[in-house]
Design a protein around this motif. Structure first.
Motif, PDB file in Angstrom:
ATOM      1  N   VAL A   1       7.210  -0.965  -1.308  1.00  0.00           N
ATOM      2  CA  VAL A   1       6.922  -0.727  -2.732  1.00  0.00           C
ATOM      3  C   VAL A   1       7.142  -2.041  -3.468  1.00  0.00           C
ATOM      4  N   THR A   2       6.120  -2.502  -4.103  1.00  0.00           N
ATOM      5  CA  THR A   2       6.267  -3.756  -4.847  1.00  0.00           C
ATOM      6  C   THR A   2       6.592  -3.472  -6.294  1.00  0.00           C
ATOM      7  N   ASP A   3       7.121  -4.500  -6.908  1.00  0.00           N
ATOM      8  CA  ASP A   3       7.493  -4.384  -8.313  1.00  0.00           C
ATOM      9  C   ASP A   3       6.485  -5.184  -9.132  1.00  0.00           C
ATOM     10  N   SER A   4       5.729  -4.505  -9.945  1.00  0.00           N
ATOM     11  CA  SER A   4       4.686  -5.242 -10.656  1.00  0.00           C
ATOM     12  C   SER A   4       5.237  -6.071 -11.809  1.00  0.00           C
ATOM     13  N   SER A   5       6.427  -5.708 -12.292  1.00  0.00           N
ATOM     14  CA  SER A   5       6.968  -6.506 -13.398  1.00  0.00           C
ATOM     15  C   SER A   5       7.380  -7.881 -12.910  1.00  0.00           C
ATOM     16  N   LYS A   6       8.042  -7.905 -11.736  1.00  0.00           N
ATOM     17  CA  LYS A   6       8.342  -9.221 -11.170  1.00  0.00           C
ATOM     18  C   LYS A   6       7.253  -9.519 -10.148  1.00  0.00           C
ATOM     19  N   ASN A   7       6.858 -10.694 -10.033  1.00  0.00           N
ATOM     20  CA  ASN A   7       5.668 -11.014  -9.252  1.00  0.00           C
ATOM     21  C   ASN A   7       5.853 -10.812  -7.771  1.00  0.00           C
TER      22      ASN A   7
ATOM     23  N   LYS B   1      11.816   4.422 -14.507  1.00  0.00           N
ATOM     24  CA  LYS B   1      10.865   3.472 -15.088  1.00  0.00           C
ATOM     25  C   LYS B   1       9.478   4.049 -14.871  1.00  0.00           C
ATOM     26  N   SER B   2       8.637   3.934 -15.831  1.00  0.00           N
ATOM     27  CA  SER B   2       7.286   4.451 -15.635  1.00  0.00           C
ATOM     28  C   SER B   2       6.313   3.363 -15.264  1.00  0.00           C
ATOM     29  N   THR B   3       6.867   2.353 -14.621  1.00  0.00           N
ATOM     30  CA  THR B   3       5.978   1.237 -14.345  1.00  0.00           C
ATOM     31  C   THR B   3       5.401   1.280 -12.944  1.00  0.00           C
ATOM     32  N   THR B   4       5.980   2.077 -12.074  1.00  0.00           N
ATOM     33  CA  THR B   4       5.474   2.084 -10.691  1.00  0.00           C
ATOM     34  C   THR B   4       4.130   2.779 -10.637  1.00  0.00           C
ATOM     35  N   GLN B   5       3.180   2.118 -10.040  1.00  0.00           N
ATOM     36  CA  GLN B   5       1.842   2.674  -9.931  1.00  0.00           C
ATOM     37  C   GLN B   5       1.527   2.932  -8.466  1.00  0.00           C
ATOM     38  N   ILE B   6       0.492   3.653  -8.238  1.00  0.00           N
ATOM     39  CA  ILE B   6       0.101   3.910  -6.854  1.00  0.00           C
ATOM     40  C   ILE B   6      -0.258   2.609  -6.152  1.00  0.00           C
ATOM     41  N   SER B   7      -0.786   1.693  -6.910  1.00  0.00           N
ATOM     42  CA  SER B   7      -1.172   0.418  -6.289  1.00  0.00           C
ATOM     43  C   SER B   7       0.033  -0.381  -5.838  1.00  0.00           C
ATOM     44  N   ASN B   8       1.255   0.024  -6.307  1.00  0.00           N
ATOM     45  CA  ASN B   8       2.448  -0.696  -5.878  1.00  0.00           C
ATOM     46  C   ASN B   8       2.870  -0.339  -4.475  1.00  0.00           C
ATOM     47  N   VAL B   9       2.398   0.772  -3.985  1.00  0.00           N
ATOM     48  CA  VAL B   9       2.820   1.218  -2.654  1.00  0.00           C
ATOM     49  C   VAL B   9       1.803   0.730  -1.643  1.00  0.00           C
ATOM     50  N   LEU B  10       2.292  -0.029  -0.677  1.00  0.00           N
ATOM     51  CA  LEU B  10       1.392  -0.609   0.314  1.00  0.00           C
ATOM     52  C   LEU B  10       1.701  -0.055   1.701  1.00  0.00           C
ATOM     53  N   LEU B  11       0.651   0.372   2.390  1.00  0.00           N
ATOM     54  CA  LEU B  11       0.814   0.886   3.752  1.00  0.00           C
ATOM     55  C   LEU B  11       0.302  -0.123   4.738  1.00  0.00           C
ATOM     56  N   CYS B  12       0.967  -0.235   5.859  1.00  0.00           N
ATOM     57  CA  CYS B  12       0.447  -1.114   6.904  1.00  0.00           C
ATOM     58  C   CYS B  12       0.751  -0.548   8.279  1.00  0.00           C
ATOM     59  N   ASN B  13       0.061  -1.080   9.276  1.00  0.00           N
ATOM     60  CA  ASN B  13       0.273  -0.666  10.677  1.00  0.00           C
ATOM     61  C   ASN B  13       0.071   0.821  10.872  1.00  0.00           C
ATOM     62  N   VAL B  14      -0.993   1.348  10.306  1.00  0.00           N
ATOM     63  CA  VAL B  14      -1.229   2.789  10.470  1.00  0.00           C
ATOM     64  C   VAL B  14      -1.722   3.046  11.893  1.00  0.00           C
ATOM     65  N   THR B  15      -1.108   3.966  12.578  1.00  0.00           N
ATOM     66  CA  THR B  15      -1.506   4.280  13.959  1.00  0.00           C
ATOM     67  C   THR B  15      -2.036   5.701  14.040  1.00  0.00           C
TER      68      THR B  15
ATOM     69  N   THR C   1       7.255  -8.999  -5.599  1.00  0.00           N
ATOM     70  CA  THR C   1       8.502  -8.822  -4.839  1.00  0.00           C
ATOM     71  C   THR C   1       8.610  -7.363  -4.452  1.00  0.00           C
ATOM     72  N   THR C   2       9.178  -7.178  -3.342  1.00  0.00           N
ATOM     73  CA  THR C   2       9.325  -5.793  -2.900  1.00  0.00           C
ATOM     74  C   THR C   2      10.673  -5.242  -3.347  1.00  0.00           C
ATOM     75  N   ILE C   3      10.656  -4.026  -3.712  1.00  0.00           N
ATOM     76  CA  ILE C   3      11.904  -3.363  -4.101  1.00  0.00           C
ATOM     77  C   ILE C   3      12.753  -3.202  -2.839  1.00  0.00           C
ATOM     78  N   PRO C   4      14.041  -3.480  -2.961  1.00  0.00           N
ATOM     79  CA  PRO C   4      14.885  -3.403  -1.753  1.00  0.00           C
ATOM     80  C   PRO C   4      14.847  -2.019  -1.089  1.00  0.00           C
ATOM     81  N   GLY C   5      14.971  -2.059   0.249  1.00  0.00           N
ATOM     82  CA  GLY C   5      14.837  -0.820   1.025  1.00  0.00           C
ATOM     83  C   GLY C   5      15.818   0.249   0.636  1.00  0.00           C
ATOM     84  N   SER C   6      17.037  -0.156   0.254  1.00  0.00           N
ATOM     85  CA  SER C   6      18.054   0.845  -0.075  1.00  0.00           C
ATOM     86  C   SER C   6      17.637   1.671  -1.287  1.00  0.00           C
ATOM     87  N   GLU C   7      17.010   1.011  -2.252  1.00  0.00           N
ATOM     88  CA  GLU C   7      16.567   1.750  -3.432  1.00  0.00           C
ATOM     89  C   GLU C   7      15.499   2.757  -3.068  1.00  0.00           C
ATOM     90  N   VAL C   8      14.542   2.282  -2.247  1.00  0.00           N
ATOM     91  CA  VAL C   8      13.460   3.184  -1.827  1.00  0.00           C
ATOM     92  C   VAL C   8      14.052   4.364  -1.057  1.00  0.00           C
TER      93      VAL C   8
END
Lengths: 610, 184
Positions: free
Chosen positions: B48-54, B25-39, B56-63
């Motif tokens: 990784v969020t899915d912009s098509s569905k509001n 899918k060519s819908t994933t954008q850089i803005s879909n990837v969120l980083l947190c807890n940077v040490t 929601t995060t893509i399940p971990g197994s897919e990532v």
């Protein structure tokens, strides 16, 4: 008028090309694998430099006298072991037969050890070395389980080389790669011993001198490695308290005895090819001292490399702990280094003890790594190969190391085979017109087929048995009877006259005292102590069993009764030859009722041209 | 190199790239990837969020699957390896070592065996030749002895050969130098 002499029969007996060849052959026979992988180990476990004290005492009172005795005997009588003892007295013929049997048994298993060396040698021509990486498991997600739980080096030795079975009763199958290498090894032995000392004399120049070259190279390389000084300090720091332990003295005596390859009959065979007027006293002292010096010289590179290995393992341990701490506490990279590790640990332990405990850090102690002492095949094929992987240019080091081991073992094999070959030649098993090449070919071929059983899965367990039982007790017995036979049956007065005729000097008081009293007494004590130690616990062995709970530790098992019977048979067979042959002659004498053999008094070295 | 916002941007780009390749899918954008807890250790969590569905995060197994498929590219973008760039819970697929068609040791073994066989053949053949020569010499000397026995010249009752063999120094004065004597 001087009568032109007839062509003397002595010319038919082969001769050494020169004295140097003879000395080199004796040195090569004495200097073997034990000098590299047994002496450093003994030094280490028996208090380092302090071990040298019992070692040199044993050399002085046991090693040199017995060596001189054998060399003088062979040179005087100019026959192999069986012929020589038959000549001294038919009742003592059993001594020669006993040493011949031991030579046969030892040749069989010794060449299989060389097979392993050759296997490692031909595997050293690869990049990366096959014992440095673990193979993958079936779905390629990780490493092979057995390899992962132990180490890659262990896996290569126990699985890829030996394909070892978990128990001695499980024979497993013949390992075809070992059969190939065994055939090559016996072919090399045949190539070198094909015409007796004519060919071994040429080969010995290479096989006896090359190991010294390699040891020097390893010495230079070893001393430049990090951690070498730790290893050397550990080895040589004398701990004089160990001298109170009688075990240390016993080990020193046995090490000297087995290291000089006495009582095999090979030394008698070698010196029987000498001209009669040769200074055997000087030869004996030379060979014994060179042998001991080689042991010392070899232990330096061995321990430099072991020190290097221990230091590397210590650093790896530290690094692993550092990584887990950094991961746990999210500290930046390189905040904890090896030198400030201990201060960090104490800091974190005081501030967050539960976290530290939860990490289950392994305690890293350099002393513990240095204490892991190994001897024998474990030293060469597991510990040293692991150290070689860590050196730059590992292929070259591996190739050099295994060629050195092969040369060391091969020169000892020459002596063993000569101890088997010369008596058979004299007994004229094969007709005189048949070429010598045929006899040596037959010996090598038969030995190859018998040694095939050492290429089974359980082969290495059997080699341990042969080494422990066939190559230890019988030699002590044979040597004891050798000394007693020469000193009290042949009578030392006659022998000292013979030696004086050969060397041109009267026998020193030192030889009289050691031959008459000290050496036989020492041998008796060592024999008793040895037997007592063996009897103390049921003979056991350690097996490599991947299904064992304590894996990768080896499992301690007891020999089943039928194996114990074989052990006793191996040890008793050569010893029992001595009384058996004496009994046989006694019965023959009574049967024929007339002294059909020449009484010993008539025979002497001066008329030794028969 | 230091870990800064630019490297984080590259990381987000690589993850997005991996998701795009995996799911096509060519819908994933850089803005879909969120980083947190940077040490400071440089470790962080990302989703990784899915912009098509509001939201929601893509399940971990897919990532996980996506990253596993493109692990090599991600590693190389950062000049790191599987060991130094670790994704927790993603085991790396190890590449098997290169295995040549004939094992290397067999080749070396063949060379060694050839040398040995050549040596043995050479020694055996030279031994046979030496024996033949010795046999020929001994038969020749036997013939010589036969000839000598036929003509036994006597001198004072002692056969000449015995005289020659025993003692006897050649007296140089009476050397058979024919020119010394006047020819008859």
């Amino acid at each position: 008028l001087s009568a032109t002499p007839e062509i003397p029969k002595e010319d038919e007996r082969p001769k050494w090309d020169n004295k140097f060849q003879y000395i080199l052959s004796c040195i090569g026979f004495a200097v073997g694998l034990g000098n590299v992988w047994r002496f450093p180990y003994l030094c280490q476990i028996h208090g380092g430099g302090a071990f040298l004290v019992p070692y040199f005492i044993a050399l002085l009172f046991e090693g040199i006298p017995l060596l001189h005795l054998e060399l003088a005997l062979g040179q005087c009588l100019r026959k192999g072991s069986i012929g020589a003892w038959n000549t001294i007295s038919p009742y003592l013929g059993g001594v020669g037969v006993g040493s011949w049997v031991v030579s046969v048994l030892v040749s069989l298993y010794y060449n299989t050890v060389l097979t392993w060396v050759m296997w490692y040698f031909i595997n050293s021509f690869q990049e990366p070395l096959p014992w440095s990486v673990c193979p993958l498991n079936e779905n390629r997600t990780g490493f092979n389980k057995e390899c992962y739980e132990s180490t890659a080096v262990n896996y290569f030795w126990y699985r890829k080389t030996l394909n070892i079975t978990p128990d001695i009763t499980e024979s497993g199958t013949l390992q075809w790669w070992l059969i190939l290498c065994l055939a090559a090894c016996w072919a090399i032995v045949y190539l070198c011993t094909i015409r007796g000392i004519e060919t071994t004399g040429k080969a010995i120049y290479v096989t006896a001198i090359f190991p010294y070259l390699v040891l020097t190279i390893f010495l230079i390389q070893g001393l430049t490695l990090p951690g070498a000084t730790d290893g050397l300090a550990y080895l040589f720091t004398p701990n004089l308290n160990t001298l109170k332990n009688p075990r240390v003295w016993l080990d020193a005596a046995t090490q000297i005895f087995f290291s000089l390859s006495l009582a095999f009959g090979g030394l008698i065979a070698f010196s029987s090819y000498n001209p009669p007027k040769n200074d055997c006293e000087k030869d004996a002292v030379t060979v014994a001292i060179v042998n001991s010096m080689t042991s010392l010289y070899a232990s330096i590179p061995v321990f430099s490399v072991l020190g290097f290995k221990a230091t590397t393992a210590f650093w790896d341990c530290l690094d692993r702990n550092i990584i887990s701490i950094i991961n746990e506490f999210d500290l930046p990279e390189e905040s904890i280094m090896r030198d400030n590790y201990t201060s960090w640990i104490s800091l974190l332990n005081s501030s967050h003890p539960e976290k530290i405990a939860g990490l289950k850090l392994k305690s890293c102690d350099l002393q513990e790594f240095l204490d892991q002492s190994v001897s024998g095949t474990g030293l060469a094929f597991i510990v040293f190969t692991q150290a070689i992987i860590l050196m730059p240019g590992s292929q070259a080091w591996a190739i050099l190391f295994f060629i050195m081991l092969f040369c060391l073992g091969l020169s000892s094999m020459f002596g063993n085979i000569e101890g088997v070959f010369t008596p058979l030649l004299e007994l004229q098993i094969v007709s005189k017109s048949a070429p010598k090449e045929l006899l040596s070919g037959i010996i090598c071929l038969i030995s190859f087929f018998i040694a095939l059983c050492f290429t089974l899965g359980s082969g290495s367990y059997w080699i341990d048995i042969f080494d422990r039982y066939a190559g230890s007790v019988p030699l002590l017995v044979v040597a004891f009877f050798e000394v007693i036979g020469v000193v009290y049956i042949y009578k030392i007065k006659r022998f000292s006259k013979d030696v004086k005729q050969m060397t041109g000097r009267k026998l020193n008081l030192y030889w009289h005292i050691t031959w008459r009293f000290i050496s036989p007494l020492l041998l008796l004590i060592v024999f008793m102590a040895f037997i007592t130690l063996q009897m103390q616990k049921p003979p056991s062995y350690t097996a490599w069993n991947p299904k064992y709970e304590g894996f990768p530790m080896k499992e301690e098992k007891v020999y089943p009764p039928w194996v114990q019977a074989i052990c006793v048979l191996l040890a008793a067979l050569p010893c029992v030859c001595v009384p058996l042959v004496a009994l046989f002659h006694l019965i023959k004498k009574h049967r024929s009722k007339d002294p059909s053999f020449v009484p010993p008094e008539i025979f002497s070295c001066q008329g030794a041209n028969s | 190199y230091a870990w800064d916002a630019n490297e984080e941007y590259l990381f987000k780009a690589m993850v997005a790239f991996a998701m795009r390749r995996y799911s096509s899918k060519s819908t994933t954008q850089i803005s879909n990837v969120l980083l947190c807890n940077v040490t400071d250790r440089v470790s962080f969590w990302f989703v990784v969020t899915d912009s098509s569905k509001n939201v929601t995060t893509i399940p971990g197994s897919e990532v996980e699957a996506a990253i596993r498929m493109n692990r090599n590219r991600i590693n190389n973008a950062f000049l790191l390896s599987d060991k130094t760039l670790q994704f927790l819970k993603i085991t790396s697929t190890l590449s098997p070592p290169v295995e040549p068609s004939t094992p290397a040791w067999l080749i070396v073994f063949g060379v060694v065996l050839c040398l040995i066989v050549v040596g043995i053949v050479f020694l055996v053949v030279s031994g046979i030749q030496k024996r033949k020569k010795k046999n020929k010499e001994s038969t020749e000397s036997e013939n010589l002895e036969e000839k000598v026995e036929v003509t036994v010249t006597l001198e004072n009752g002692i056969p000449c050969e015995v005289l020659d063999l025993k003692s006897g120094h050649v007296n140089g004065v009476f050397a058979a130098d024919d020119e010394r004597f006047t020819s008859l």
